[in-house]
Design a protein around this motif. Sequence first.
Motif, PDB file in Angstrom:
ATOM      1  N   UNK A   1      82.557   2.921  18.887  1.00 58.91           N
ATOM      2  CA  UNK A   1      82.528   1.463  18.827  1.00 58.91           C
ATOM      3  C   UNK A   1      83.533   0.891  19.817  1.00 58.91           C
ATOM      4  N   UNK A   2      83.141  -0.164  20.537  1.00 58.89           N
ATOM      5  CA  UNK A   2      84.075  -0.847  21.437  1.00 58.89           C
ATOM      6  C   UNK A   2      84.219  -2.326  21.107  1.00 58.89           C
ATOM      7  N   UNK A   3      83.357  -2.885  20.301  1.00 57.67           N
ATOM      8  CA  UNK A   3      83.488  -4.280  19.868  1.00 57.67           C
ATOM      9  C   UNK A   3      82.506  -4.527  18.726  1.00 57.67           C
ATOM     10  N   UNK A   4      82.914  -5.314  17.730  1.00 60.58           N
ATOM     11  CA  UNK A   4      84.212  -5.970  17.623  1.00 60.58           C
ATOM     12  C   UNK A   4      85.287  -5.003  17.118  1.00 60.58           C
ATOM     13  N   UNK A   5      86.506  -5.288  17.529  1.00 63.34           N
ATOM     14  CA  UNK A   5      87.624  -4.429  17.143  1.00 63.34           C
ATOM     15  C   UNK A   5      88.476  -5.157  16.119  1.00 63.34           C
ATOM     16  N   UNK A   6      88.851  -4.445  15.096  1.00 62.11           N
ATOM     17  CA  UNK A   6      89.720  -5.021  14.082  1.00 62.11           C
ATOM     18  C   UNK A   6      91.104  -5.248  14.667  1.00 62.11           C
ATOM     19  N   UNK A   7      91.757  -6.268  14.182  1.00 65.61           N
ATOM     20  CA  UNK A   7      93.116  -6.558  14.637  1.00 65.61           C
ATOM     21  C   UNK A   7      94.127  -5.757  13.825  1.00 65.61           C
ATOM     22  N   UNK A   8      95.344  -5.858  14.231  1.00 55.45           N
ATOM     23  CA  UNK A   8      96.387  -5.136  13.520  1.00 55.45           C
ATOM     24  C   UNK A   8      96.372  -3.667  13.863  1.00 55.45           C
ATOM     25  N   UNK A   9      96.679  -2.846  12.925  1.00 52.07           N
ATOM     26  CA  UNK A   9      96.810  -1.420  13.186  1.00 52.07           C
ATOM     27  C   UNK A   9      95.539  -0.627  13.027  1.00 52.07           C
ATOM     28  N   UNK A  10      94.408  -1.293  12.865  1.00 55.25           N
ATOM     29  CA  UNK A  10      93.155  -0.566  12.678  1.00 55.25           C
ATOM     30  C   UNK A  10      92.786   0.218  13.920  1.00 55.25           C
TER      31      UNK A  10
ATOM     32  N   UNK B   1      89.513   1.266  14.594  1.00 51.93           N
ATOM     33  CA  UNK B   1      88.059   1.351  14.670  1.00 51.93           C
ATOM     34  C   UNK B   1      87.557   1.330  16.103  1.00 51.93           C
ATOM     35  N   UNK B   2      88.408   0.919  17.045  1.00 49.46           N
ATOM     36  CA  UNK B   2      88.081   0.923  18.464  1.00 49.46           C
ATOM     37  C   UNK B   2      89.209   1.616  19.216  1.00 49.46           C
ATOM     38  N   UNK B   3      88.899   2.131  20.408  1.00 47.40           N
ATOM     39  CA  UNK B   3      89.991   2.665  21.226  1.00 47.40           C
ATOM     40  C   UNK B   3      90.987   1.557  21.561  1.00 47.40           C
ATOM     41  N   UNK B   4      92.269   1.877  21.521  1.00 45.46           N
ATOM     42  CA  UNK B   4      93.290   0.879  21.833  1.00 45.46           C
ATOM     43  C   UNK B   4      93.079   0.292  23.231  1.00 45.46           C
ATOM     44  N   UNK B   5      92.537   1.086  24.130  1.00 46.17           N
ATOM     45  CA  UNK B   5      92.426   0.660  25.528  1.00 46.17           C
ATOM     46  C   UNK B   5      91.461  -0.498  25.730  1.00 46.17           C
ATOM     47  N   UNK B   6      90.570  -0.764  24.777  1.00 48.70           N
ATOM     48  CA  UNK B   6      89.599  -1.844  24.975  1.00 48.70           C
ATOM     49  C   UNK B   6      89.953  -3.106  24.203  1.00 48.70           C
TER      50      UNK B   6
END
Length: 115
Positions: A47-56, A58-63
């Motif tokens: 998954x690249x979007x949508x990305x959860x905010x905070x420390x989740x 669910x997406x790579x940090x880089x995106x």
Amino acid sequence: QVQLVESGGGLVQAGGSLRLSCAASRSIFSIGAMGWYRQAPGKQRELVAPCATGGSTNCPDSVKERFTLFRDNIKDTVDLQMNSLKPEDTGVYYCNTFPEPRGSWGQGTQVTVSS
């Protein structure tokens, strides 16, 4: 089952931007939440979007600060705006339902980022 068609990919230099589009065969309002996924060469689809905010994670940090999902319930499209592209963003991009991809995978759209 809903059919999804992705478009907008191409070759772009590092640092550039692309906007991908996903068209659905029926109302995305009826489909519900949608997401964008990518499969890089030799890697699993993620998954690249949508990305959860905070420390989740669910997406790579880089995106997380570079990719944004836009949804148009009238046009039945879901776009992915990608900025500051990096070579590691290279891959095939797909749209599907979110948080679980329950629809049939389309052909995707190839994004190639050159260094």
